[in-house]
Design a protein around this motif. Structure first.
Motif: not given
Length: 177
Positions: A52, A140, A142
């Motif tokens: 991530c 990552l 979101r």
């Protein structure tokens, strides 16, 4: 010397310009050591698998996943966390650009992205959008959709380039009108 898993060792390194030390078991992740032993809580722990990017810090100037590194491996190294970016309560140019371009929402991933962007801009001072997106592929997020992040990094690169080379002829003409 053979270390037992539950034995605690002194770990000393330079963190954000200051020599720090603490005690860690040989199996302690650097991310946990930074957060729990040294109080550098800007370093986030997400996946704990290096995927991530939330835990990214600079180790001797290189972006590194602190969840994949043991605290004892940092012995004698230079580390920078997101706490190193601002000075005297003033955000640095990259942090300001993130705010300007709405490059963060929940903020969980932001520290890691800022640290990777810091190293990236040092290596690639005039990146293309594709290069910025490639760098970000290791993170990552979101919430943002990455567009604001890309715009922030490109804005900083352009501003830094302008500061080094001075204003363009067009900018000079616009200021003289």
């Amino acid at each position: 010397m053979h270390l037992k898993a539950d034995m605690r060792c002194r770990v000393t390194f330079t963190l954000n310009g200051r020599v720090c030390s603490g005690f860690a078991e040989p199996r302690t992740q650097l991310s946990d050591f930074l957060r729990h032993e040294l109080g550098a809580t800007g370093t986030r722990v997400g996946c704990e698998h290096g995927v991530c990017g939330a835990c990214t810090v600079l180790v001797d100037g290189r972006a590194s996943r602190s969840c994949l590194m043991l605290a004892v491996q940092a012995e004698g190294k230079q580390l920078q966390t997101v706490e190193s970016l601002a000075s005297d309560e003033t955000l640095n140019d990259l942090q300001q650009a993130f705010r300007k371009h709405h490059a963060l929402q929940c903020g969980f991933c932001t520290a890691g992205i800022l640290m990777s962007s810091t190293e990236f801009l040092a290596k690639v001072p005039n990146p293309s959008e594709a290069q910025v997106r490639e760098m970000l592929s290791g993170h990552l997020c979101r919430c943002t959709g990455y567009t604001g992040i890309v715009n922030a990094v490109l804005d900083v690169a352009e501003t830094r380039s302008r500061e080094i080379s001075g204003p363009t002829i067009e900018e000079q003409e616009n200021n003289n009108v």
